[in-house]
Design a protein around this motif. Structure first.
Motif, PDB file in Angstrom:
ATOM      1  N   LEU A  75       0.817  -1.208   0.000  1.00  0.00           N
ATOM      2  CA  LEU A  75       0.000   0.000   0.000  1.00  0.00           C
ATOM      3  C   LEU A  75       0.852   1.260   0.000  1.00  0.00           C
ATOM      4  N   LEU A  76       1.852   1.291   0.851  1.00  0.00           N
ATOM      5  CA  LEU A  76       2.627   2.518   1.004  1.00  0.00           C
ATOM      6  C   LEU A  76       3.520   2.778  -0.205  1.00  0.00           C
ATOM      7  N   VAL A  77       4.189   1.739  -0.699  1.00  0.00           N
ATOM      8  CA  VAL A  77       5.100   1.940  -1.829  1.00  0.00           C
ATOM      9  C   VAL A  77       4.320   2.290  -3.097  1.00  0.00           C
ATOM     10  N   LEU A  78       3.263   1.534  -3.368  1.00  0.00           N
ATOM     11  CA  LEU A  78       2.462   1.832  -4.558  1.00  0.00           C
ATOM     12  C   LEU A  78       1.727   3.160  -4.411  1.00  0.00           C
ATOM     13  N   TRP A 176      17.439   6.084  -8.327  1.00  0.00           N
ATOM     14  CA  TRP A 176      16.100   5.777  -8.821  1.00  0.00           C
ATOM     15  C   TRP A 176      15.490   6.968  -9.555  1.00  0.00           C
ATOM     16  N   MET A 177      15.873   8.181  -9.187  1.00  0.00           N
ATOM     17  CA  MET A 177      15.446   9.348  -9.961  1.00  0.00           C
ATOM     18  C   MET A 177      15.971   9.274 -11.389  1.00  0.00           C
ATOM     19  N   VAL A 178      17.233   8.915 -11.523  1.00  0.00           N
ATOM     20  CA  VAL A 178      17.843   8.839 -12.847  1.00  0.00           C
ATOM     21  C   VAL A 178      17.171   7.747 -13.680  1.00  0.00           C
ATOM     22  N   ILE A 179      16.876   6.619 -13.058  1.00  0.00           N
ATOM     23  CA  ILE A 179      16.151   5.557 -13.774  1.00  0.00           C
ATOM     24  C   ILE A 179      14.794   6.082 -14.232  1.00  0.00           C
ATOM     25  N   GLY A 180      14.102   6.794 -13.362  1.00  0.00           N
ATOM     26  CA  GLY A 180      12.808   7.376 -13.728  1.00  0.00           C
ATOM     27  C   GLY A 180      12.932   8.407 -14.830  1.00  0.00           C
ATOM     28  N   ALA A 181      14.006   9.200 -14.796  1.00  0.00           N
ATOM     29  CA  ALA A 181      14.224  10.199 -15.849  1.00  0.00           C
ATOM     30  C   ALA A 181      14.398   9.534 -17.205  1.00  0.00           C
ATOM     31  N   LEU A 192      10.009  11.270 -10.002  1.00  0.00           N
ATOM     32  CA  LEU A 192       9.333  11.440  -8.718  1.00  0.00           C
ATOM     33  C   LEU A 192       8.629  10.161  -8.295  1.00  0.00           C
ATOM     34  N   ALA A 193       8.001   9.471  -9.234  1.00  0.00           N
ATOM     35  CA  ALA A 193       7.310   8.229  -8.903  1.00  0.00           C
ATOM     36  C   ALA A 193       8.281   7.221  -8.290  1.00  0.00           C
ATOM     37  N   LEU A 194       9.433   7.042  -8.913  1.00  0.00           N
ATOM     38  CA  LEU A 194      10.395   6.068  -8.400  1.00  0.00           C
ATOM     39  C   LEU A 194      11.064   6.556  -7.121  1.00  0.00           C
ATOM     40  N   ALA A 195      11.320   7.865  -7.034  1.00  0.00           N
ATOM     41  CA  ALA A 195      11.960   8.400  -5.824  1.00  0.00           C
ATOM     42  C   ALA A 195      11.045   8.268  -4.621  1.00  0.00           C
ATOM     43  N   TRP A 196       9.770   8.624  -4.779  1.00  0.00           N
ATOM     44  CA  TRP A 196       8.840   8.503  -3.656  1.00  0.00           C
ATOM     45  C   TRP A 196       8.546   7.045  -3.326  1.00  0.00           C
ATOM     46  N   GLY A 197       8.518   6.182  -4.330  1.00  0.00           N
ATOM     47  CA  GLY A 197       8.363   4.759  -4.047  1.00  0.00           C
ATOM     48  C   GLY A 197       9.528   4.247  -3.221  1.00  0.00           C
ATOM     49  N   PHE A 198      10.742   4.674  -3.585  1.00  0.00           N
ATOM     50  CA  PHE A 198      11.908   4.272  -2.798  1.00  0.00           C
ATOM     51  C   PHE A 198      11.845   4.836  -1.383  1.00  0.00           C
ATOM     52  N   LYS A 199      11.495   6.120  -1.252  1.00  0.00           N
ATOM     53  CA  LYS A 199      11.444   6.732   0.076  1.00  0.00           C
ATOM     54  C   LYS A 199      10.422   6.041   0.969  1.00  0.00           C
ATOM     55  N   ALA A 200       9.342   5.531   0.368  1.00  0.00           N
ATOM     56  CA  ALA A 200       8.354   4.791   1.146  1.00  0.00           C
ATOM     57  C   ALA A 200       8.977   3.524   1.722  1.00  0.00           C
ATOM     58  N   ALA A 201       9.721   2.774   0.898  1.00  0.00           N
ATOM     59  CA  ALA A 201      10.381   1.560   1.378  1.00  0.00           C
ATOM     60  C   ALA A 201      11.417   1.891   2.444  1.00  0.00           C
ATOM     61  N   SER A 202      12.163   2.980   2.244  1.00  0.00           N
ATOM     62  CA  SER A 202      13.171   3.386   3.213  1.00  0.00           C
ATOM     63  C   SER A 202      12.542   3.795   4.542  1.00  0.00           C
ATOM     64  N   THR A 203      11.414   4.495   4.489  1.00  0.00           N
ATOM     65  CA  THR A 203      10.729   4.912   5.712  1.00  0.00           C
ATOM     66  C   THR A 203      10.140   3.708   6.446  1.00  0.00           C
ATOM     67  N   LEU A 204       9.620   2.762   5.693  1.00  0.00           N
ATOM     68  CA  LEU A 204       9.131   1.519   6.301  1.00  0.00           C
ATOM     69  C   LEU A 204      10.257   0.812   7.056  1.00  0.00           C
ATOM     70  N   ASP A 205      11.426   0.744   6.438  1.00  0.00           N
ATOM     71  CA  ASP A 205      12.560   0.074   7.082  1.00  0.00           C
ATOM     72  C   ASP A 205      12.975   0.807   8.349  1.00  0.00           C
ATOM     73  N   SER A 206      13.005   2.145   8.309  1.00  0.00           N
ATOM     74  CA  SER A 206      13.455   2.913   9.474  1.00  0.00           C
ATOM     75  C   SER A 206      12.452   2.856  10.622  1.00  0.00           C
ATOM     76  N   MET A 207      11.168   2.663  10.306  1.00  0.00           N
ATOM     77  CA  MET A 207      10.152   2.653  11.359  1.00  0.00           C
ATOM     78  C   MET A 207       9.776   1.252  11.829  1.00  0.00           C
ATOM     79  N   ASP A 226      13.628  -2.592   1.045  1.00  0.00           N
ATOM     80  CA  ASP A 226      14.615  -1.513   1.132  1.00  0.00           C
ATOM     81  C   ASP A 226      16.014  -2.045   0.833  1.00  0.00           C
ATOM     82  N   ASP A 227      16.356  -3.209   1.387  1.00  0.00           N
ATOM     83  CA  ASP A 227      17.660  -3.812   1.103  1.00  0.00           C
ATOM     84  C   ASP A 227      17.833  -4.042  -0.394  1.00  0.00           C
ATOM     85  N   LEU A 228      16.779  -4.520  -1.036  1.00  0.00           N
ATOM     86  CA  LEU A 228      16.842  -4.805  -2.465  1.00  0.00           C
ATOM     87  C   LEU A 228      17.045  -3.531  -3.285  1.00  0.00           C
TER      88      LEU A 228
END
Length: 341
Positions: A75-78, A176-181, A192-207, A226-228
């Motif tokens: 839910l969060l990443v998508l 991931w921004m560059v991949i999205g670009a 932005l789509a890939l960057a925010w998707g990544f940040k969601a996974a990173s925030t999940l890992d940190s919390m 996040d590891d992946l």
């Protein structure tokens, strides 16, 4: 320039890469303003609410907690990636929203904010004869117990978090921004789509990515994702960081291999590698015993036998990250120019 079949005529060619470059510049210029609601705060709010619902539904069942963790991650990443993609689509028809897209992209990078946080620790060590202010400043950016750390341990912790979070907070989202670009002009999810998707996974890992209580099962999916997502950017940092020191390609590969070898015993597949390559490039020893509450953890020694880091070494570490960011951005622009020539 030939317009691409996706119809994204205003973003054809190298323009998405220039947008990434501008976002990196804005991040370095203003960082994360405290008066502005940060997307990660919104993600954190949703994670907290979803965690409450998941733990209530699971009733302590490991199987249900794992299933709920997969659901939260999905839910969060998508959702985060979809919100970024939605904003990108708005920019196709409303050019005046470009500044909003630029600000949103800059919010996914933590170059300036990480540097400011680490420099606050160094400033506290310099301006105060007591270690209390430095321990407090360090406690904002590390998970370990800082209440009894010596000056040398504070500097080691600052160097370790600066090296680890350079990958997690700057180079991985930039990758991931560059991949999205590259994908955006062809109708794919953009930077932005890939960057925010990544940040969601990173925030999940940190919390949620902790091996205690219900999080041993609830946080597994987010931590693994996040590891992946960090795995390849971390290895690219290991390969490219020695280059900004002027090392030859012949010396770069063995150094990267050494970092991979020394970082392997670390529980994280990425943290040990990122710390190891910075340790070898700076010729300082990192790793050792960390305390988390009443639990002690022995981390592998990195660049064993080298001197312990001093404040000047931590400053050099931050400088290396700045130079590496410039190298990555230059490489991205070259790739953009070659792909959309």
């Amino acid at each position: 320039m030939t317009l691409l079949a996706s119809g994204v005529d205003s973003f054809a060619g190298i323009h998405p890469f220039l947008l990434v470059l501008a976002a990196a510049g804005l991040d370095r210029l203003v960082g994360d303003p405290r008066w502005c609601l940060h997307p990660v705060v919104v993600m954190g709010w949703w994670i907290s609410r979803l965690r409450q619902l998941a733990e209530s539904w699971a009733e302590g069942s490991p199987r249900r907690l794992r299933l709920a963790g997969c659901g939260i991650t999905l839910l969060l990443v998508l959702g985060s990636g979809g919100a970024g993609w939605w904003l990108e689509q708005i920019c196709h028809t409303r050019p005046w929203t470009w500044p909003l897209l630029l600000i949103a992209l800059a919010s996914a990078l933590a170059g300036r904010s990480l540097e400011q946080a680490v420099q606050a620790v160094l400033a506290a060590l310099t301006t105060s004869t007591e270690l209390g202010p430095a321990r407090t400043a360090l406690g904002w950016i590390v998970g370990r117990d800082t209440t009894e750390l010596s000056r040398q341990e504070i500097l080691r912790a600052a160097a370790e978090t600066a090296s680890e979070n350079a990958v997690d907070g700057l180079f991985a989202p930039l990758f991931w921004m560059v991949i999205g670009a590259a994908l955006w002009p062809y109708g794919g999810p953009g930077p932005l789509a890939l960057a925010w998707g990544f940040k969601a996974a990173s925030t999940l890992d940190s919390m949620l990515g902790y091996r205690r209580g219900s999080l041993r099962w609830l946080g597994t999916a987010g931590a693994k994702l996040d590891d992946l997502l960090v795995w390849l950017p971390c290895r690219l940092v290991a390969l490219s960081l020695p280059l900004v020191q002027g090392r030859t390609a012949r010396r770069t590969l063995p150094l990267a291999q050494l970092a991979l070898q020394e970082g392997q015993p670390d529980p994280s597949p990425n943290a040990g590698v990122s710390q190891a390559i910075y340790a070898h490039c700076l010729d300082v020893q990192l790793g050792g015993v960390n305390r988390y509450g009443e639990r002690e953890t022995q981390k592998p020694l990195l660049a064993a036998g080298a001197p312990a880091p001093e404040a000047s070494d931590v400053e050099r570490l931050l400088g290396l990250s700045r130079r590496l960011e410039v190298l990555w951005l230059a490489a991205a622009l070259l790739v953009g120019a070659a792909v959309h020539r």
